[in-house]
Design a protein around this motif. Structure first.
Motif, short mmCIF file in Angstrom:
data_model
loop_
_atom_site.label_atom_id
_atom_site.label_comp_id
_atom_site.label_asym_id
_atom_site.label_seq_id
_atom_site.Cartn_x
_atom_site.Cartn_y
_atom_site.Cartn_z
N GLY B 113 0.71 -1.37 -0.05
CA GLY B 113 0.03 0.01 -0.10
C GLY B 113 0.86 1.30 -0.08
N TYR B 114 1.97 1.32 0.78
CA TYR B 114 2.69 2.41 0.80
C TYR B 114 3.81 2.58 -0.33
N TYR B 115 4.66 1.42 -0.51
CA TYR B 115 5.59 1.76 -1.49
C TYR B 115 4.96 1.59 -2.95
N GLY B 116 3.71 0.79 -3.08
CA GLY B 116 3.40 0.85 -4.65
C GLY B 116 4.15 0.27 -5.41
N MET B 179 -2.84 10.93 2.85
CA MET B 179 -3.03 12.09 3.74
C MET B 179 -2.00 13.09 3.93
N ASP B 183 2.98 13.42 3.93
CA ASP B 183 3.82 14.45 3.13
C ASP B 183 4.79 15.19 4.14
N ARG B 186 7.49 13.46 5.53
CA ARG B 186 8.66 13.28 4.56
C ARG B 186 9.48 14.72 4.74
N ALA B 190 11.76 12.52 7.43
CA ALA B 190 11.63 10.98 7.88
C ALA B 190 11.77 10.10 6.81
N ARG B 191 12.47 9.08 6.93
CA ARG B 191 12.71 8.08 5.94
C ARG B 191 11.34 7.40 5.64
N ARG B 192 11.36 6.76 4.30
CA ARG B 192 10.06 6.06 4.13
C ARG B 192 9.79 5.02 4.95
N GLY B 198 6.20 4.74 11.87
CA GLY B 198 5.67 5.59 12.81
C GLY B 198 4.43 6.52 12.58
N GLU B 199 4.30 6.71 11.18
CA GLU B 199 3.02 7.56 10.99
C GLU B 199 1.64 6.82 10.56
N ILE B 200 1.91 5.65 9.55
CA ILE B 200 0.94 5.26 9.06
C ILE B 200 0.56 4.00 9.85
#
Lengths: 288, 288
Positions: B113-116, B179, B183, B186, B190-192, B198-200
């Protein structure tokens, strides 16, 4: 010798993966301590300029050519990790939508303090004091309590204040303000605008201010770039643009701005004929 | 809420007793206690046969013997004792299988979902292919290949059901990844992977927990199905599934052998699924 610009964008082109241009040969500079407004209708690509600078272009958009120099240093020479660190050190964002720009499950305090500690190497007490001080300066009355709150416990206007405090926390030298007042109602808009100007003047931070509202442009900026379909139509000092707009599109935008002084004046949108004419001209340019 | 007014003070509001949380919790709590203390709580040895006492009815019917509260099966084994020992296996399988499934599936879902890009394409195709297999047949096949036993059952459940987590968590992650706070993180440097964890992740966690609880219920059922067809652990050991299978033959004149384990199974599965929702309501700060 003049000092290097805070931000210098040279012939930036951004396109969709299928080749459709989003930004066409955009060039602009922001001097240290200066506020530059980026104005244009929705879809003109004004937000994308800020996103390209900060390295958060949405998936499917690519920088195809051009240079972005941050304090004279070209960003495209840097590896992704180094680039991100550089941007984090120098720049910050005031986002468009305060409702989604704060992480809903983390307390406000942590969201302001953590980057200061992790990225800028502050000690926790210092970072906490800094956050309190800034919340105070954005006129939040009980900063200690707000630090302990979750985002959903605050109103939209308060969240935008928190985001402004957070943007200014690490003393950035450049702030990208991406339509920071669009999602707020009109009375709150004025307060937020005043607040950004106040902090900007106090700290001397350069600001790239994205907006569609010529009224806001007049209030806040010294320089203005007018965008149409990803192309800069006019680039001039704000005063000059309002005194004697050079381009027909700029004149139309100014004419389309509703006026508080004269609320009875009929609304005059940018004429369709002008948009058609300019689109055709841009299409010709691409074909050449 | 008025601008810059205080957020609501520390919550002193009356919370309605959350039945969706406490009813399932009390049933599962009882089950856990009983399972842990099975050798001391169970009135009889679950394996002790006594053909003089075969098919005794439960205590509220005529012809019962004292001490055999829920009756006995065709070999004179105490139904209540077998159910209590069966709870051990049911809980062991459901907790361990669901946890393994959850960790594996959620991790893949988050990454996709995040890296796509390629991550998403590879993981999503794998999920599609995986889901084309009929699940029960797949489980039977796996157990047949790996041999019966507790580890095979757990492995079979994890191997079949990770797709459920991967799909749901991928979708949730994609929503969160769009959301603005992502962004902002980032831009803050913050690294991916740090952003993802930490966020998602904290925002997706309520869904993960709800799914985990659901999966525990499903694991109980799958274990029961596998014991029903004699593919779980050895048929001597009491499991709810094998009790139901045995009781099936005598359903017309000794219905208690089948009914009581069935009720336990039903209540457990229902409790787990309701517990998931209850926990989500209780701990998601946004839903409160």
């Amino acid at each position: 010798m003049t000092p290097p610009s805070m931000l210098d964008i040279r012939n930036l082109n951004v396109a969709l993966l299928n080749g459709r241009p989003i930004l066409r040969d955009v060039s602009l500079t922001v001097a240290p301590g200066e506020v530059r407004a980026l104005v244009g209708e929705s879809g003109a690509g004004k937000s994308m300029i800020g996103k390209a600078v900060l390295g958060i272009l949405p998936r499917g958009l690519k920088v195809t050519s051009g240079e972005i120099l941050l304090e004279g240093q070209p960003l495209h020479d840097l590896r992704p990790a180094a680039r991100r660190r550089r941007v984090a050190e120098v720049a910050a964002l005031i986002p468009q939508d305060p409702l989604t720009a704060l992480n809903p499950v983390r307390r406000i305090g942590a969201q302001i303090v953590d980057p200061l500690i992790k990225i800028h190497g502050w000690a926790r007490p210092a970072a906490q004091a800094r956050a309190l001080d800034l919340l105070h300066r954005v006129h939040i009355r009980a900063p200690e309590r707000v630090m302990q709150s979750y985002p959903h416990e605050l109103s939209g206007g308060m969240r935008q204040r928190v985001l402004i405090a957070s943007a200014f926390a690490a003393s950035p030298r450049l702030i990208v303000a991406d339509e920071p007042t669009t999602a707020l109602d009109v009375t709150v808009q004025k307060q937020i605008l005043r607040l950004i100007r106040e902090l900007q003047q106090e700290t001397g931070t350069a600001v790239l201010f994205v907006t569609h509202d010529m009224g806001v442009v007049a209030k806040i900026s010294q320089q203005v770039s007018v965008l149409f379909q990803g192309k800069v139509m006019e680039d001039a000092p704000t005063q000059a643009v309002f005194d004697a707009p050079d381009h027909a599109y700029t004149r139309a935008l100014i004419a389309a701005t509703p006026s508080y002084a004269d609320p009875e004046r009929p609304f005059s949108p940018v004429p369709q004929s002008l948009i058609a004419e300019m689109s055709a001209a841009l299409a010709m340019e691409v074909r050449r | 809420m008025a601008e810059t007014s205080l957020p609501t003070a520390p919550r002193a509001r009356v919370r309605r007793l959350n039945l969706r949380l406490w009813l399932p919790l009390s049933w599962i709590g009882t089950l856990v206690v009983v399972a842990l203390a099975a050798p001391w709580v169970a009135p009889h040895d679950p394996l002790a046969q006594d053909l003089f006492f075969e098919r005794l009815p439960p205590f509220f019917l005529a012809g019962t013997e004292p001490g055999f509260w829920l009756g006995t099966d065709s070999l004179g084994r105490d139904v209540l004792s077998r159910m209590i020992h069966g709870a051990r296996i049911a809980l062991l399988v459901s907790v361990s299988a669901a946890l393994i499934t959850c960790i594996f599936g959620s991790a893949l879902g988050l990454l996709a979902g995040y890296y796509g890009g390629w991550w998403d394409r590879v993981i999503s195709r794998l999920v599609d292919i995986w889901m084309a297999f009929p699940p029960v047949l797949f489980a039977v096949l796996l157990v047949a290949v790996m041999g019966t036993g507790l580890t095979s059952v757990i492995a079979a459940i994890a191997l079949i059901d990770w797709t459920r987590f991967a799909r749901v968590i991928r979708a949730e992650t994609m929503v969160q990844a769009r959301m603005d706070y992502v962004d902002s993180a980032r831009i803050g440097g913050a690294r991916r992977l740090a952003t993802l964890v930490g966020e998602i992740l904290p925002n997706v966690l309520p869904s993960i927990i709800a799914l985990l609880m659901l999966e525990m219920g499903i694991a109980v059922i799958v274990e029961a199905i596998l014991s029903f067809v004699n593919l779980s652990i050895s048929s001597d050991d009491p499991t709810w599934g094998s009790m139901i299978a045995e009781g099936r033959n005598a359903i017309h004149f000794a219905w208690w052998v089948l009914l009581f384990p069935l009720i336990a199974l039903f209540l457990t599965v229902l409790s787990f699924s309701q517990l998931g929702e209850g926990l989500k309501q209780r701990f998601d700060p946004v839903l409160q």
